[in-house]
Design a protein around this motif. Structure first.
Motif, PDB file in Angstrom:
ATOM      1  N   ARG A  18     -13.670 -64.603 -11.683  1.00  0.00           N
ATOM      2  CA  ARG A  18     -14.892 -65.062 -11.024  1.00  0.00           C
ATOM      3  C   ARG A  18     -14.717 -65.113  -9.506  1.00  0.00           C
ATOM      4  NH1 ARG A  18     -15.911 -70.020 -13.387  1.00  0.00           N
ATOM      5  NH2 ARG A  18     -16.577 -68.890 -15.228  1.00  0.00           N
ATOM      6  N   ARG A  19     -13.557 -65.567  -9.054  1.00  0.00           N
ATOM      7  CA  ARG A  19     -13.296 -65.594  -7.611  1.00  0.00           C
ATOM      8  C   ARG A  19     -13.255 -64.183  -7.030  1.00  0.00           C
ATOM      9  NH1 ARG A  19      -8.420 -69.953  -7.172  1.00  0.00           N
ATOM     10  NH2 ARG A  19      -9.639 -71.789  -7.704  1.00  0.00           N
ATOM     11  N   ARG A  21     -14.799 -61.542  -8.257  1.00  0.00           N
ATOM     12  CA  ARG A  21     -16.171 -61.026  -8.278  1.00  0.00           C
ATOM     13  C   ARG A  21     -16.962 -61.562  -7.094  1.00  0.00           C
ATOM     14  NH1 ARG A  21     -19.485 -61.870 -13.597  1.00  0.00           N
ATOM     15  NH2 ARG A  21     -18.124 -60.212 -14.302  1.00  0.00           N
ATOM     16  N   THR A  22     -16.786 -62.825  -6.761  1.00  0.00           N
ATOM     17  CA  THR A  22     -17.469 -63.409  -5.602  1.00  0.00           C
ATOM     18  C   THR A  22     -16.975 -62.769  -4.312  1.00  0.00           C
ATOM     19  OG1 THR A  22     -17.712 -65.491  -6.788  1.00  0.00           O
ATOM     20  CG2 THR A  22     -17.979 -65.561  -4.401  1.00  0.00           C
ATOM     21  N   TRP A  23     -15.655 -62.593  -4.189  1.00  0.00           N
ATOM     22  CA  TRP A  23     -15.071 -61.962  -3.002  1.00  0.00           C
ATOM     23  C   TRP A  23     -15.571 -60.532  -2.871  1.00  0.00           C
ATOM     24  CZ3 TRP A  23     -11.677 -57.790  -2.491  1.00  0.00           C
ATOM     25  CH2 TRP A  23     -11.104 -57.629  -1.233  1.00  0.00           C
ATOM     26  N   GLY A  25     -18.324 -59.226  -3.974  1.00  0.00           N
ATOM     27  CA  GLY A  25     -19.744 -59.158  -3.678  1.00  0.00           C
ATOM     28  C   GLY A  25     -20.095 -59.452  -2.237  1.00  0.00           C
ATOM     29  N   GLN A  26     -19.166 -60.004  -1.473  1.00  0.00           N
ATOM     30  CA  GLN A  26     -19.439 -60.378  -0.091  1.00  0.00           C
ATOM     31  C   GLN A  26     -18.990 -59.336   0.911  1.00  0.00           C
ATOM     32  OE1 GLN A  26     -17.350 -64.056   0.193  1.00  0.00           O
ATOM     33  NE2 GLN A  26     -18.946 -65.207  -0.866  1.00  0.00           N
ATOM     34  N   PRO A 133     -28.633 -65.256  -0.332  1.00  0.00           N
ATOM     35  CA  PRO A 133     -28.568 -66.147  -1.493  1.00  0.00           C
ATOM     36  C   PRO A 133     -29.914 -66.242  -2.188  1.00  0.00           C
ATOM     37  CG  PRO A 133     -27.582 -67.178   0.434  1.00  0.00           C
ATOM     38  CD  PRO A 133     -28.221 -65.903   0.890  1.00  0.00           C
TER      39      PRO A 133
END
Length: 182
Positions: A18-19, A21-23, A25-26, A133
């Motif tokens: 999950r971390r 995937r967040t990284w 996506g940014q 967001p």
């Protein structure tokens, strides 16, 4: 400790995924990956030697130093796209230019493999834009009202339509400005 807390009971691989995937996506992740993968064959092939039985094939050319520099720069630009996403436009343009220069300098751009990967990575970097967001995105038909309680006074400038005006699709696009290019 409460039995309802789910954060501590979660498997660590799920948390890392999950971390990541967040990284990912940014930033322009795929652009950086393609550019990085494009720089490796461009830098590698001029220094490679293959053995076929007792015969050694050497791929070295007179432009070995030039292809090494181009390959290292492409790998650096790929990492820059990952860790400094604000310079993605510069990195994308530089990756495309280096990919084009690698055709005559570095064995047809790493036998076209490195050229294509770098070109696609540069194009992806130019086209990537950071997302907003979900709470910042407003619906196009939402009415923004003044904070003083004036529900009938919208804050958005421009023509306001009443229910009595019948709009066709072209009239709504030109007068509402919602789908216009300018």
């Amino acid at each position: 400790m409460s039995a309802e807390s789910t954060g501590q009971n979660e498997h660590y691989l799920r948390v890392y995924r999950r971390r990541f995937r967040t990284w990912r996506g940014q930033r322009p992740f795929w652009a950086g990956l393609f550019t990085l993968l494009g720089g490796i064959p461009i830098a590698y092939f001029p220094y490679a030697s293959f053995k076929l039985g007792h015969m050694t094939l050497s791929m070295s050319t007179t432009a070995g130093a030039g292809s090494l520099i181009i390959g290292v720069l492409l790998v650096t630009l790929g990492l820059t796209m990952w860790f400094q996403p604000l310079v993605r436009i510069f990195a994308g343009v530089a990756a495309i230019l280096l990919a084009l220069v690698s055709i005559p300098v570095a064995n047809l751009g790493g036998f076209v493999i490195g050229f294509l990967f770098s070109l696609i990575g540069g194009a992806l970097s130019l086209s990537w834009a950071p997302g907003r967001p979900a709470e910042d995105i407003a619906e196009p038909n939402d009415t923004v009202t003044a904070p003083g309680g004036d529900a009938g006074v919208p804050l958005v400038p421009g023509p306001q339509f009443s229910d009595t005006v019948k709009l066709t699709q072209t009239t709504g696009q030109t007068e509402g400005g919602r789908n216009s290019a300018g």
